[in-house]
Design an enzyme around this catalytic site. Structure first.
Site, PDB file in Angstrom:
ATOM      1  N   HIS A 199       0.764  -1.243   0.000  1.00 32.46           N
ATOM      2  CA  HIS A 199       0.000   0.000   0.000  1.00 32.46           C
ATOM      3  C   HIS A 199       0.796   1.294   0.000  1.00 32.46           C
ATOM      4  O   HIS A 199       0.183   2.363  -0.028  1.00 32.46           O
ATOM      5  CB  HIS A 199      -0.947   0.005   1.205  1.00 32.46           C
ATOM      6  CG  HIS A 199      -1.942  -1.101   1.185  1.00 32.46           C
ATOM      7  ND1 HIS A 199      -2.926  -1.205   0.218  1.00 32.46           N
ATOM      8  CD2 HIS A 199      -2.083  -2.182   1.987  1.00 32.46           C
ATOM      9  CE1 HIS A 199      -3.645  -2.292   0.437  1.00 32.46           C
ATOM     10  NE2 HIS A 199      -3.152  -2.904   1.507  1.00 32.46           N
ATOM     11  N   LYS A 234      -5.239  -9.394  -7.795  1.00 33.63           N
ATOM     12  CA  LYS A 234      -5.830  -8.754  -6.619  1.00 33.63           C
ATOM     13  C   LYS A 234      -6.694  -7.585  -7.060  1.00 33.63           C
ATOM     14  O   LYS A 234      -6.298  -6.794  -7.902  1.00 33.63           O
ATOM     15  CB  LYS A 234      -4.717  -8.276  -5.685  1.00 33.63           C
ATOM     16  CG  LYS A 234      -5.214  -7.691  -4.372  1.00 33.63           C
ATOM     17  CD  LYS A 234      -4.044  -7.286  -3.502  1.00 33.63           C
ATOM     18  CE  LYS A 234      -4.418  -6.852  -2.116  1.00 33.63           C
ATOM     19  NZ  LYS A 234      -5.416  -5.842  -1.994  1.00 33.63           N
ATOM     20  N   HIS A 239      -3.040  -2.984   8.194  1.00 31.36           N
ATOM     21  CA  HIS A 239      -4.121  -3.290   7.258  1.00 31.36           C
ATOM     22  C   HIS A 239      -4.720  -1.984   6.745  1.00 31.36           C
ATOM     23  O   HIS A 239      -4.950  -1.063   7.517  1.00 31.36           O
ATOM     24  CB  HIS A 239      -5.211  -4.131   7.945  1.00 31.36           C
ATOM     25  CG  HIS A 239      -6.401  -4.393   7.071  1.00 31.36           C
ATOM     26  ND1 HIS A 239      -6.364  -5.264   6.002  1.00 31.36           N
ATOM     27  CD2 HIS A 239      -7.648  -3.880   7.090  1.00 31.36           C
ATOM     28  CE1 HIS A 239      -7.552  -5.277   5.421  1.00 31.36           C
ATOM     29  NE2 HIS A 239      -8.346  -4.444   6.054  1.00 31.36           N
TER      30      HIS A 239
END
Length: 158
Positions: free
Chosen positions: A37, A74, A152
């Site tokens: 990310h 993904k 996360h």
């Protein structure tokens, strides 16, 4: 001790490998979060950027976390365009605030907005053939933290 992944300021490939082998769960989760990310210095932020970045991320993930069911594309995945310290600050009261998700989980929402690029799968199949579309935005982010480290990214919360 947490080390930055290859390509991050101050990080080297050897350091990233050391962290991921036999590291505590939080360190491993944080390194995976950074890989998936964080891209502090993106180039392009268009469809080609997403396809290239996702190819890089998926190849690394497939090597680190083999999937017995096979390789998949993904969808979606968001890259935050800031340095790791700015994102880590969201885990503190100076950079973030508690955020309750629809399922009742307590996460952290950033006080500041971040430049992000969300890459959505747009066809193709693994290996090396996943194609992505890019969507640029500037918004707050919602992350889960463990021991002060992001672990996360909540794609659908904001």
């Amino acid at each position: 001790m947490l080390l930055l992944p290859a390509g991050a300021p101050g990080g080297t490939l050897g350091q990233a490998a050391l962290v991921l082998l036999g590291a505590p769960a939080t360190a491993d989760q944080y390194q995976k979060f950074l890989l998936q990310h964080v891209d502090a210095n993106p180039t392009g932020r268009d469809d080609r950027y997403c396809t290239k970045q996702m190819h890089h991320v998926l190849n690394k993930l497939w090597k680190l976390y083999p999937n017995p069911e096979g390789k998949v594309c993904k969808d979606p995945n968001t890259f935050i365009h800031a340095n790791s310290n700015a994102i880590r600050a969201v885990c503190t009261d100076e950079g973030g605030t508690d955020y309750r998700t629809k399922s009742g989980q307590i996460m952290r929402q950033s006080l500041n907005r971040f430049q992000v690029t969300t890459c959505s799968w747009h066809g193709g199949k693994p290996l090396d053939n996943c194609k992505y579309r890019a969507a640029k935005d500037c918004r707050t982010i919602v992350i889960a933290c463990n021991d002060g480290f992001p672990v996360h990214f909540a794609e659908s919360q904001i």
